[in-house]
Design an enzyme around this catalytic site. Structure first.
Site, short mmCIF file in Angstrom:
data_model
loop_
_atom_site.label_atom_id
_atom_site.label_comp_id
_atom_site.label_asym_id
_atom_site.label_seq_id
_atom_site.Cartn_x
_atom_site.Cartn_y
_atom_site.Cartn_z
CG HIS A 1 -0.98 -6.54 -5.62
ND1 HIS A 1 0.25 -6.66 -5.00
CD2 HIS A 1 -0.79 -6.92 -6.90
CE1 HIS A 1 1.14 -7.10 -5.88
NE2 HIS A 1 0.54 -7.26 -7.04
CD GLU B 1 -2.32 -5.64 0.23
OE1 GLU B 1 -1.61 -6.27 1.03
OE2 GLU B 1 -2.41 -5.95 -0.98
CB SER C 1 3.06 -9.76 4.87
OG SER C 1 3.89 -8.68 5.21
CB CYS D 1 3.95 -6.76 -2.49
SG CYS D 1 2.94 -5.52 -3.34
CB CYS E 1 0.43 -3.20 -1.12
SG CYS E 1 -0.42 -3.90 -2.58
#
Length: 147
Positions: A54, A56, A79, A81, A84
């Site tokens: 992901h 992040e 935003s 998940c 993360c």
């Protein structure tokens, strides 16, 4: 949000756009300390065939080992998940600036309940890019959010 937040969120957006242009999910992230970029990354699940790459996570991997995260801010175009979010909490990142949560409402309240300052920018570019991705590649979006 201040001018520094706007500048660093724009870098996260640029990472998201680069991921979109590569055929991946448009989610970008920046880890910053004192207004300086420590690392930046983007969702690379498609590009690398890595289910946990992901945006992040990519930025945090690129940051390498840090003695502390307690003086950092994580910027993300979407935003985060739960995976993360858990990493943000585990690493003790005290502040997260989110580009948008209209297309995917992550875990803002969970972050806040764990002492993280959360700012949602409602950035028009982040919203539009994610909406375009969801419209053009609904199957890939469903895969990314595990639906």
């Amino acid at each position: 949000m201040n001018a520094e937040d706007t500048r660093l969120l724009r870098i996260a957006y640029d990472e998201a756009k680069a991921g979109f242009d590569e055929g991946g999910c448009p989610i970008g992230s920046v880890l910053a300390r004192g207004g300086e970029v420590v690392a930046q990354g983007r969702n690379q699940r498609v590009q690398k065939g890595d289910p946990i790459a992901h945006g992040e996570m990519d930025a945090l991997r690129k940051a390498g080992r840090q003695k502390t995260y307690r003086d950092t801010t994580l910027y993300t175009s979407l935003s985060p998940c739960m995976m993360c979010t858990g990493t943000i909490i585990q690493f003790g990142i005290p502040r997260v600036v989110i580009g948008e949560n209209k297309n995917f409402g992550g875990n803002e309240e969970f972050l806040r309940s764990n002492g993280v300052e959360v700012i949602v920018a409602d950035d028009a570019d982040c919203i539009a890019l994610m909406q375009r991705f969801i419209t053009e590649k609904p199957d890939l979006w469903a895969e990314d959010i595990a639906e």
